[in-house]
Write a protein that holds these residues in place. Structure first.
Motif, PDB file in Angstrom:
ATOM      1  N   ASP A  51       0.824  -1.195   0.000  1.00  0.00           N
ATOM      2  CA  ASP A  51       0.000   0.000   0.000  1.00  0.00           C
ATOM      3  C   ASP A  51       0.870   1.262   0.000  1.00  0.00           C
ATOM      4  OD1 ASP A  51      -2.208   1.637   0.171  1.00  0.00           O
ATOM      5  OD2 ASP A  51      -2.413   1.416   2.333  1.00  0.00           O
ATOM      6  N   SER A 100       4.540   1.890  -5.696  1.00  0.00           N
ATOM      7  CA  SER A 100       4.227   1.823  -7.123  1.00  0.00           C
ATOM      8  C   SER A 100       4.544   0.432  -7.635  1.00  0.00           C
ATOM      9  CB  SER A 100       5.034   2.865  -7.909  1.00  0.00           C
ATOM     10  OG  SER A 100       4.737   4.171  -7.465  1.00  0.00           O
ATOM     11  N   GLU A 117      -2.405   5.631 -13.666  1.00  0.00           N
ATOM     12  CA  GLU A 117      -1.821   4.660 -14.590  1.00  0.00           C
ATOM     13  C   GLU A 117      -1.161   5.380 -15.763  1.00  0.00           C
ATOM     14  OE1 GLU A 117      -5.502   3.009 -12.624  1.00  0.00           O
ATOM     15  OE2 GLU A 117      -5.118   4.734 -13.926  1.00  0.00           O
ATOM     16  N   ILE A 150       1.588   1.833 -12.259  1.00  0.00           N
ATOM     17  CA  ILE A 150       0.552   2.337 -11.353  1.00  0.00           C
ATOM     18  C   ILE A 150       1.234   2.917 -10.125  1.00  0.00           C
ATOM     19  CG2 ILE A 150      -1.579   1.804 -10.118  1.00  0.00           C
ATOM     20  CD1 ILE A 150      -1.850  -0.699 -11.813  1.00  0.00           C
ATOM     21  N   LEU A 175      -0.314   3.051  -4.828  1.00  0.00           N
ATOM     22  CA  LEU A 175      -1.142   1.849  -4.785  1.00  0.00           C
ATOM     23  C   LEU A 175      -2.102   1.843  -3.602  1.00  0.00           C
ATOM     24  CD1 LEU A 175       1.532  -0.843  -5.710  1.00  0.00           C
ATOM     25  CD2 LEU A 175      -0.427  -0.143  -7.100  1.00  0.00           C
ATOM     26  N   ASP A 194      -6.478  -1.955  -5.551  1.00  0.00           N
ATOM     27  CA  ASP A 194      -5.801  -2.220  -6.821  1.00  0.00           C
ATOM     28  C   ASP A 194      -5.444  -3.691  -6.987  1.00  0.00           C
ATOM     29  OD1 ASP A 194      -5.842   0.432  -7.757  1.00  0.00           O
ATOM     30  OD2 ASP A 194      -4.068   0.945  -6.579  1.00  0.00           O
ATOM     31  N   ILE A 250      -1.954  -6.270  -3.383  1.00  0.00           N
ATOM     32  CA  ILE A 250      -1.368  -5.137  -2.676  1.00  0.00           C
ATOM     33  C   ILE A 250      -1.464  -5.424  -1.180  1.00  0.00           C
ATOM     34  CG2 ILE A 250      -1.337  -2.644  -2.437  1.00  0.00           C
ATOM     35  CD1 ILE A 250      -0.938  -3.743  -5.305  1.00  0.00           C
TER      36      ILE A 250
END
Length: 318
Positions: free
Chosen positions: A45, A48, A95, A105, A108, A112, A135
């Protein structure tokens, strides 16, 4: 003359339709043939992540969040004749694409997590690939309850470990710092620990530990104590008192014997001092060894002590 021209026109239409038919019926279309690399492998969390296909040999890259459907499209990244990104309904603003057909991305979120599908398109063929990412979150300390239990022998007690319910989280249980024994019952993905027919061995401090690919956290302690009946408690008190009395008596006896032993040693070390008299011989001599003074020597001594008056001397001498 007209007929050959008509035939040639029909053949031209047929030739033009062949590539289109081959594109629609290409046997590889729709099959997952592209391997996609995920970096980092365990994203968390706030970080990227980048999804990159192993090769790029077509003209456009179509990324989807889930199945390859128009409503799930994130963007289309065109590679020829010039690069361009056209965003779709599933685009969140975090994105972006690149010339290597990758999907990047940022920032996060736990939401996701899921499957991402890539379709690369060309003139004669399409190729597809997909990958799933999870994630992970930085776990907080689980809440273990009840925090304290007083139970009777052969009864049951249940402990609950309240923590994240995500699938990538595993739960471990410990008693006094050691893994719990196999006789215990675990359920609800190990979030519930049931102890049945508890005995003295089940007493102790219990904790649960939450673990995921990026973090782990330990709960607060929960203490289980076995309750005894009044008769057992009274018996235990009596036995404890007797043991304390015996220990005290032993200590007192030891101190008494030790003091007596010290006093005995002190008495044996006292040497009486002999009384000295004026007529005792010097140290190391017996009375037989002492020689009496000769008369002449005594006389001389006597004479020496007498006053030197001749008339008195003559009178005594008579």
């Amino acid at each position: 003359m007209g007929r050959p021209w008509m035939v040639s026109w029909q053949m031209l239409l047929l030739a033009a339709s062949i590539p289109s038919s081959c594109f629609l019926r290409f046997p590889g279309q729709g099959k997952m043939r592209i391997h996609i690399k995920v970096e980092p492998e365990t994203p968390r969390d706030g970080q990227s992540v980048t999804l990159t296909p192993e090769r790029v040999d077509l003209f456009s890259c179509h990324w989807y969040r889930g199945a390859a459907e128009e409503k799930n499209k994130i963007f289309v990244y065109s590679l020829s004749p010039f690069t361009e990104q056209k965003n779709g309904p599933a685009f969140s603003g975090r994105e972006s694409g690149a010339t290597d057909c990758s999907l990047h991305i940022t920032d996060l979120r736990l939401s996701d997590s899921g499957t991402y599908t890539l379709r690369m398109g060309g003139v004669l063929r399409n190729e597809m690939g997909a990958t799933s990412i999870t994630i992970s979150e930085i776990l907080s300390h689980p809440a273990l309850w009840p925090t304290e239990s007083l139970e009777s022998e052969n009864t049951s007690v249940t402990l609950y470990c309240n923590t994240s319910d995500r699938l990538d989280v595993s739960i471990l249980w410990f008693k006094d710092g050691n893994p719990v024994q196999s006789k215990t019952g675990l359920s609800d993905r190990n979030r519930t620990l049931a102890l049945t027919s508890i005995t003295k061995e089940d007493e102790g401090i219990y904790t649960c530990q939450a673990v995921n690919p990026v973090s782990n956290a330990v709960s607060n302690p929960s203490k289980i104590t076995l309750a005894y009946s009044s008769a057992e408690a009274h018996t235990g008190t009596v036995i404890g008192s007797l043991v304390a009395i015996l220990v005290l008596m032993g200590i007192l006896t030891y101190l008494f014997l030790r003091a007596r032993h010290r006093n005995g040693r002190s008495s044996s070390l006292v040497v009486p001092t002999p009384q000295l008299y004026e007529n005792d011989p010097p140290s190391g001599q017996t009375k037989s060894q002492v020689k009496p003074e000769s008369p002449s020597k005594a006389s001389n001594t006597y004479e020496t002590l007498q006053p030197r008056i001749q008339s008195v001397y003559e009178e005594i001498k008579r």
